[in-house]
Scaffold this motif. Sequence first.
Motif, mmCIF file in Angstrom:
data_model
loop_
_atom_site.group_PDB
_atom_site.id
_atom_site.type_symbol
_atom_site.label_atom_id
_atom_site.label_comp_id
_atom_site.label_asym_id
_atom_site.label_seq_id
_atom_site.Cartn_x
_atom_site.Cartn_y
_atom_site.Cartn_z
ATOM 1 N N PRO A 101 1.574 13.956 -10.721
ATOM 2 C CA PRO A 101 2.117 15.344 -11.042
ATOM 3 C C PRO A 101 2.695 15.178 -12.416
ATOM 4 O O PRO A 101 2.620 16.303 -12.970
ATOM 5 C CB PRO A 101 2.853 15.921 -9.834
ATOM 6 C CG PRO A 101 2.907 14.805 -8.995
ATOM 7 C CD PRO A 101 1.929 13.825 -9.299
ATOM 8 N N ILE A 102 3.473 14.032 -12.382
ATOM 9 C CA ILE A 102 4.413 14.082 -13.746
ATOM 10 C C ILE A 102 3.260 14.106 -14.929
ATOM 11 O O ILE A 102 3.453 14.442 -16.018
ATOM 12 C CB ILE A 102 5.279 12.767 -13.756
ATOM 13 C CG1 ILE A 102 6.386 12.969 -12.794
ATOM 14 C CG2 ILE A 102 5.694 12.274 -15.033
ATOM 15 C CD1 ILE A 102 7.288 11.913 -12.243
ATOM 16 N N ASN A 130 0.727 -1.173 -0.025
ATOM 17 C CA ASN A 130 0.057 -0.021 -0.097
ATOM 18 C C ASN A 130 0.905 1.438 0.047
ATOM 19 O O ASN A 130 0.597 2.223 -0.633
ATOM 20 C CB ASN A 130 -0.875 0.100 1.206
ATOM 21 C CG ASN A 130 -2.115 -1.039 0.964
ATOM 22 O OD1 ASN A 130 -2.760 -1.215 -0.023
ATOM 23 N ND2 ASN A 130 -2.564 -1.761 2.057
ATOM 24 N N LEU A 131 2.052 1.222 0.803
ATOM 25 C CA LEU A 131 2.813 2.436 0.713
ATOM 26 C C LEU A 131 3.614 2.476 -0.640
ATOM 27 O O LEU A 131 3.512 3.706 -1.114
ATOM 28 C CB LEU A 131 3.753 2.210 1.729
ATOM 29 C CG LEU A 131 5.018 3.095 1.821
ATOM 30 C CD1 LEU A 131 4.432 4.736 2.295
ATOM 31 C CD2 LEU A 131 5.941 2.853 2.915
ATOM 32 N N VAL A 132 3.963 1.603 -1.297
ATOM 33 C CA VAL A 132 4.475 1.486 -2.529
ATOM 34 C C VAL A 132 3.605 2.197 -3.497
ATOM 35 O O VAL A 132 3.842 3.123 -4.296
ATOM 36 C CB VAL A 132 5.137 0.230 -3.055
ATOM 37 C CG1 VAL A 132 5.606 0.300 -4.601
ATOM 38 C CG2 VAL A 132 6.141 -0.232 -2.162
ATOM 39 N N LEU A 133 2.255 1.470 -3.535
ATOM 40 C CA LEU A 133 1.218 2.221 -4.437
ATOM 41 C C LEU A 133 0.845 3.480 -4.266
ATOM 42 O O LEU A 133 0.804 4.293 -5.240
ATOM 43 C CB LEU A 133 0.121 1.139 -4.282
ATOM 44 C CG LEU A 133 0.218 -0.267 -4.848
ATOM 45 C CD1 LEU A 133 -1.309 -0.826 -4.600
ATOM 46 C CD2 LEU A 133 0.397 -0.232 -6.018
ATOM 47 N N SER A 134 0.837 3.961 -3.032
ATOM 48 C CA SER A 134 0.620 5.437 -2.502
ATOM 49 C C SER A 134 1.733 6.241 -3.181
ATOM 50 O O SER A 134 1.366 7.460 -3.662
ATOM 51 C CB SER A 134 0.418 5.522 -1.196
ATOM 52 O OG SER A 134 -0.794 4.888 -0.610
ATOM 53 N N CYS A 135 2.986 5.792 -2.993
ATOM 54 C CA CYS A 135 4.095 6.660 -3.469
ATOM 55 C C CYS A 135 4.198 6.486 -5.060
ATOM 56 O O CYS A 135 4.395 7.643 -5.710
ATOM 57 C CB CYS A 135 5.397 6.066 -3.104
ATOM 58 S SG CYS A 135 5.657 6.344 -1.304
ATOM 59 N N ILE A 136 3.928 5.715 -5.652
ATOM 60 C CA ILE A 136 3.971 5.636 -7.258
ATOM 61 C C ILE A 136 2.833 6.679 -7.607
ATOM 62 O O ILE A 136 2.936 7.293 -8.631
ATOM 63 C CB ILE A 136 3.729 4.410 -7.703
ATOM 64 C CG1 ILE A 136 4.903 3.253 -7.444
ATOM 65 C CG2 ILE A 136 3.085 4.288 -8.961
ATOM 66 C CD1 ILE A 136 4.733 2.039 -7.875
ATOM 67 N N ALA A 137 1.661 6.755 -6.933
ATOM 68 C CA ALA A 137 0.457 7.472 -7.442
ATOM 69 C C ALA A 137 0.728 8.813 -7.399
ATOM 70 O O ALA A 137 0.562 9.699 -8.067
ATOM 71 C CB ALA A 137 -0.837 6.977 -6.790
#
Length: 183
Positions: free
Chosen positions: A110-111, A98-105
């Motif tokens: 913004p990109i 969940n942390l990785v998914l949140s960081c990717i999102a």
Amino acid sequence: MQQDEINTMIDQSNENLRKLQKIVATTMEEEQLIINNLLHPPKEILSSGQRISDKVARFGGSWRFIIIFTLVLAVWIVFNTMAAKELEFDPYPFILMNLVLSCIAALQAPIIMMSQNRQEEKDRMRGENDYLINLKAELEIRSLHQKLDLLLNEEIKALYESQVAQLKLLEKLEEKIEKMEKK
């Protein structure tokens, strides 16, 4: 007398041609700016960040990304539910995932927005070019109307003058015939 009338008609024809040439020259001057903009659009200079954002947006919005990401998530979940306790690195409820998914999102959004903003600018410029092309067509149509109006006016004038000259000739002929009949 007849030679003078013929010379006058030739002079009027030449004057018509000069007017048409003037209209064409004026139209070409008006269109030069439009043509220059269309032939030499400003070159887009991209920074490395902009190039990266375009690549990320292109990849992040593709089926390839969706399939790869789905496979990674499936492997992550299967491995952490089936592996031995000492090999699990993210046990259920998959907090690390969940942390990785949140960081990717958080990074991807913004990109992608940067890339979309640049695409909007490109679309706006494309719209301006379309407007310039339409404007050029409108100027050409207006120029054609002016040419046609000029030609019609001059043709009507020439026909009228020709009729006047013919009437004068007919009157002269009639006078000559009357003189011959009196003799």
